[in-house]
Design a protein around this motif. Sequence first.
Motif, PDB file in Angstrom:
ATOM      1  N   GLY A  11     -11.417 -19.066 -17.244  1.00 53.58           N
ATOM      2  CA  GLY A  11     -12.470 -18.074 -17.428  1.00 53.58           C
ATOM      3  C   GLY A  11     -12.048 -16.881 -18.255  1.00 53.58           C
ATOM      4  N   GLY A  12     -12.765 -16.658 -19.352  1.00 56.33           N
ATOM      5  CA  GLY A  12     -12.443 -15.556 -20.262  1.00 56.33           C
ATOM      6  C   GLY A  12     -13.433 -14.414 -20.177  1.00 56.33           C
ATOM      7  N   CYS A  17      -9.340 -12.227 -18.281  1.00 57.17           N
ATOM      8  CA  CYS A  17      -8.493 -11.618 -19.307  1.00 57.17           C
ATOM      9  C   CYS A  17      -7.559 -10.581 -18.694  1.00 57.17           C
ATOM     10  N   GLU A  35     -11.280 -21.034 -21.799  1.00 57.46           N
ATOM     11  CA  GLU A  35     -12.646 -20.497 -21.761  1.00 57.46           C
ATOM     12  C   GLU A  35     -13.618 -21.568 -22.263  1.00 57.46           C
ATOM     13  N   ARG A  36     -14.624 -21.795 -21.462  1.00 61.05           N
ATOM     14  CA  ARG A  36     -15.685 -22.769 -21.726  1.00 61.05           C
ATOM     15  C   ARG A  36     -16.335 -22.554 -23.091  1.00 61.05           C
ATOM     16  N   LEU A  39     -14.991 -15.610 -25.268  1.00 59.14           N
ATOM     17  CA  LEU A  39     -14.689 -14.532 -24.325  1.00 59.14           C
ATOM     18  C   LEU A  39     -15.968 -13.731 -24.067  1.00 59.14           C
ATOM     19  N   LEU A 170     -10.389 -21.183 -26.634  1.00 60.69           N
ATOM     20  CA  LEU A 170     -11.842 -21.054 -26.494  1.00 60.69           C
ATOM     21  C   LEU A 170     -12.484 -22.433 -26.604  1.00 60.69           C
TER      22      LEU A 170
END
Length: 811
Positions: A11-12, A17, A35-36, A39, A170
């Motif tokens: 998770g971003g 972060c 990250e899906r 960010l 990402l």
Amino acid sequence: MKSHTRVVVIGGGVVGCSVLYHLTKAGWTDVVLLERDQLTSGSTWHAAGGFHTLNGDPNVAKLQGYTIGLYDELERISGQSCGLHRSGGLLLADTPERMEWLKMAHARARYLGLETSLLTPSEAKKLLPLIEAKYFVGAMLDAADGNLDPYGTTHAYAKAAKIGGAEIYLKTPVTGLSRRTNGTWDVLTTEGTINTEHVVNAGGLWAREVGRMVGIELPVLAMEHMYLVTDDMPEVIEFNRERGHELPHAIDFKAEIYMRQERKGMVLGTYERACVPWSPKTTPWDFGAQLLEPDLDRIAPSLEIGFEHFPAMARVGIRRVVNGPFTFSPDGNPLVGPVQGLPGFWCACAVMAGFSQGGGVGLALSQWMVNGDPGFDVWAMDVARYGPWATRSYTNEKVRENYSRRFSIRFPNEELPAARPHQTTALYDVMLAAGAVMGDSWGLETPLWFAPPGVEPRDVVSFHRSNDFPHVKRECLGVRNTVGLTEIANFAKYEIAGPGADSYLSRLMTNRMPKVGRIVLTPMLNPAGRLIGDFTIARAAPERFLMWGSSQAQIYHMRWFEAHLPADGSVRLHRFDMGLVGLSIAGPRSRELLARLTDEDVSGTALRFMDHRGMDVANCPALVNRVTYTGDLGYEIWVAPEYQRRLYERIRTAGQDLELVHFGMRALLSLRLEKNFPTWYRELRPIYGPFEAGLDRFVALDKPDFIGREAAIAEKAAGGKLRRVSFAVDALDADVLGDEPIWHSGKVIGWVTSGGYGHYVDRSLAQGYVPTSLCGDLREGAFQIEILGDRRRASILGEPLFDPAGARMRM
Ligand SMILES: Cc1cc2nc3c(=O)[nH]c(=O)nc-3n(C[C@H](O)[C@H](O)[C@H](O)COP(=O)(O)OP(=O)(O)OC[C@H]3O[C@@H](n4cnc5c(N)ncnc54)[C@H](O)[C@@H]3O)c2cc1C
């Protein structure tokens, strides 16, 4: 993409972060964030960006202070602007009760080192001319409040983490998690698999889904949240021109709104009563940088009040309405830490104020991962504070309650109604019929006090002594003068058995283990010598121990116990939960009462203080401990739930001519104050050492080995920085509640952990920590404790006011 790393953060958003940055700061550089999408593409991108230090829990408030102080460092390291506006903020009180609450928050801020001041309505209006002062009775100014750019701040964390060696991938959704037999985790993504020692769930809006990948249902729910951005306002332009700075933030508790300047207009957000959960069962994976349909009707009641309180807001046009989802836990605080039963799986989710809390969450979690301990008291946000009873539907009810009460006062004697009754014992209806006013104790309905016939069983909520006062007094006097009966099903109960049980417990606990049939009290320490538990342990057989502790800490403790179990299977650990329930009888006639219920010899020589026996009581197979938290002669009687009703009825009948009274948790807590007994999570917390807490006699430093021994030896040698002391307080009509500052010679030198009225000794009492150098100052009134803004004289009690020699417990 890498195939192996030490930590994968999923998770971003701002929280992921921050965790990544803090891990690199703590020295772990082989760390990856997946990250899906992009960010900030969860709830972070559309946040209003406000930050503040205020929190109901002082330890979380401290971490919020850390977060806010971090942004300058972050900008310096990353070279990325966070878009900071440090404008300060006003909290506006519309009632005397709210002002009392602000006075408490202000007093608390003193010992947290936060900069706050109390203002009159006209002083507040000078700082924020938009206010219609007649609607307010006062305000508190918090200098640390402000706002920032959510996108810039998240990228600043990410850049600083990358500078520290972290990698970020990402467009890499995590699709599954599986644990290898060697304990490491395979993180499955659309771009391949990464093997890692630790996984952090910072999935924000998708934290539930990430939890489900490892078979758990986290108590977290997203709520819709709306804020408006206004057109430019002449009042704002004029203020900026005249003063040369921005308007301060404001929270209007009555209107349930927060406000701040945005360019030349204002942002106005609401925590409305008619709140709406978003995607209550599952979060769609394709939800991204999109907003929800605004519903101004829903927030109209808040806006109506807001327009009266800030008339200029009624005149200005609305440029934009933002409606976005973000997540909450049932009590509104984050879910952080390792998950019991899943070594290497960590949570950093349900962070509802990412820009106030994200830094503190990242710091605590990174220290926990790197050093084995968060380094602070993070109980208020520990994921282990919830048990399996916090189901999805329970969470839904509680989150809605919490959201709609975000700006409501929670009074110290206020029990919140949502999702109750949840768990009940077999005595629930019987207790209600006896006049019980119930409280929620870790999801279980527990009697707080008993209203006599003709008195409505209901709390009148207040910061002052309230309607329960004479009734709790009657219960306390009943225990001290005759005999009282109370339900103690809400204690935590464990069984530890097997050939390795003795050495296992001896290593975990500071005290020596008891002989068969005897009981000991013992703290538990972490390697740094800080208190992480406080237990009553009975030895039922050579290889079988029974143990009692704090109910709220059951999962927290199970996590620790499991992490230290020997690998050879020589220890069996069992948490009874509600499989063992109890009643306690206490007071000078309690022995006579017990003798009427059993044919065993329960005389003072046959069943001594701190003895443990299995025996028939009222025909039920029972475990009897001769110990009570009242500090009086007394017994705990533990039975399987199917016997509890019979046991209760028999005790009640046999006790009638002994003047048996019911007593509840409030009387129990008052009785323990008269004995200076500490309680877990108030006096005993992981920020104190055992000698500071005055538990010297339960720490067997001559034992060859136990966790925290070295640190305990060092603490004893150095004398400890602080000391727990008890005070008699010259209170008026309000007693201490906890977290009040303690003054000495004109300075704040400590804080109160708990207190209340000692009904039998007829004094207002408090416990707290003061510097060791001052604990010997026994002069009358040498200290003051600030209660609701008034400094009341307080004197250290050299010994308990009730039965200092402990003769009653031993009679
Ligand atoms: C309208 C609104 C106003 C707000 N105002 C404020 C405010 O003024 N101040 C404040 O402090 N907070 C505010 N908030 C709350 C704030 O937005 C949140 O506290 C914060 O965004 C939480 O961040 P997070 O990192 O936990 O979650 P998120 O931002 O949701 O981030 C989670 C990330 O994880 C990723 N992810 C999830 N699952 C996976 C997976 N399986 N694989 C890979 N990646 C995955 C997601 O794509 C997402 O980017 C506001 C929120 C809203 C909606």
